[in-house]
Design a protein around this motif. Structure first.
Motif, PDB file in Angstrom:
ATOM      1  N   ILE A   1       0.825  -1.207   0.000  1.00  0.00           N
ATOM      2  CA  ILE A   1       0.000   0.000   0.000  1.00  0.00           C
ATOM      3  C   ILE A   1       0.858   1.255   0.000  1.00  0.00           C
ATOM      4  O   ILE A   1       1.850   1.359   0.722  1.00  0.00           O
TER       5      ILE A   1
ATOM      6  N   GLU B   1      -0.117   4.853   0.897  1.00  0.00           N
ATOM      7  CA  GLU B   1      -1.310   5.424   1.531  1.00  0.00           C
ATOM      8  C   GLU B   1      -1.194   6.928   1.712  1.00  0.00           C
ATOM      9  O   GLU B   1      -0.193   7.403   2.240  1.00  0.00           O
TER      10      GLU B   1
ATOM     11  N   THR C   1      -3.929   7.171  -2.701  1.00  0.00           N
ATOM     12  CA  THR C   1      -3.794   5.845  -2.096  1.00  0.00           C
ATOM     13  C   THR C   1      -3.970   4.749  -3.145  1.00  0.00           C
ATOM     14  O   THR C   1      -4.931   4.770  -3.915  1.00  0.00           O
TER      15      THR C   1
ATOM     16  N   SER D   1      -3.388   0.397  -3.422  1.00  0.00           N
ATOM     17  CA  SER D   1      -2.979  -0.809  -2.706  1.00  0.00           C
ATOM     18  C   SER D   1      -3.339  -2.052  -3.499  1.00  0.00           C
ATOM     19  O   SER D   1      -4.154  -2.010  -4.417  1.00  0.00           O
TER      20      SER D   1
END
Ligand SMILES: Nc1ncnc2c1ncn2[C@@H]1O[C@H](COP(=O)(O)OP(=O)(O)OP(=O)(O)O)[C@@H](O)[C@H]1O
Ligand SMILES: [Mg+2]
Length: 238
Positions: free
Chosen positions: A8, A10, A27, A29
């Motif tokens: 990830i 973020e 973000t 992921s």
């Protein structure tokens, strides 16, 4: 962190050097063994997001984690032993070296026997075995992309990051390359890729991200994004 996706980036915020921010709270992921695809218009920050995840950008805010470990402050070189491999959008092979030398370069950090991995790469891309003594610069666009992907696989990565792996190749070669990428994912290697061929890429994506001006505009499964009327109209040409 508990419940973290495998990889990830973020709330990534930052840009190049002292320049203005390119990424804004972005973000991205991907879960283990899955395929995540980033799409969006030219200049949206897709490559920048990939570079940020690989550590080529100083983030002002946000973090990058792999398998629960915070790697935000690690250099790109230090992310390779963590299991990351990155195939950039341009200059992703050594044109004046042979195909085999390119693959060997991919394994330069390894101290163990690389023969098996090389055989796996040749199994995935048989044309590369035929051309292993030829300079990579003499290969077709699609074959060069195979060299780039193969070189990245030589590190035995946990995550393979690909920035526009099908750039400049014909639709048939694109389908072929996507099939190989699916094969890599089925072998348990997590895939994060940027694609200009948005429809075809979302079709094989477990999760998709539409980035616009460095921000998340739409997120969903590949299927959800392909069926979303706004995404269709705005980004997929109807
Ligand atoms: N090395 C750099 N230094 C400064 N600014 C950069 C650099 N690379 C990219 N940018 C800027 O960052 C913004 C996003 O670029 P980026 O390459 O991430 O977009 P992209 O979504 O990958 O586009 P494309 O679809 O054309 O590959 C652009 O405004 C670009 O000018
Ligand atoms: Mg790009």
């Amino acid at each position: 962190m508990a419940g973290d996706p495998f990889l990830i980036g973020e709330n990534m915020t930052g840009g190049y050097g002292r320049g203005a921010d390119i990424l804004h709270d972005c973000t991205v992921s991907v879960e283990k063994g899955q395929i995540a695809v980033i799409v969006g218009p030219n200049g949206a920050g897709k490559s920048t997001a990939m570079k940020a995840i690989f550590g080529m950008l100083d983030l002002r805010k946000g973090s990058v984690r792999i398998d629960g470990e915070d790697i935000t402050r690690l250099s790109p070189q230090a992310r390779v032993p963590k299991g990351m491999a990155f195939v950039p959008q341009t200059s992703n092979i050594f044109p004046s070296m042979t195909v085999e030398e390119n693959l060997e370069m991919g394994a330069f950090l390894r101290r163990d026997d690389i023969r098996d991995t090389m055989d796996q790469v040749y199994g995935l891309f048989p044309i590369l075995k035929d051309k292993r003594r030829q300079n990579a610069g003499e290969l077709s666009g699609g074959q060069r992309q195979q060299v780039a992907v193969g070189r990245a696989l030589m590190t035995q990565p946990k995550v393979l990051m690909l920035d526009e792996p099908t750039a400049g190749v014909s639709p048939i070669v694109m389908d072929e390359l996507f099939d190989r990428i699916i094969e890599v994912a089925r072998a348990g290697i997590t895939i994060l890729m940027v694609e200009q061929n948005a429809k075809q890429a979302l079709d094989i994506a477990d999760i998709g991200y539409v980035l616009v001006q460095g921000s998340n505009a739409h997120t969903g499964t590949g299927k959800e994004l392909l069926e979303d009327p706004v995404v269709r109209r705005t980004f997929l040409g109807g």
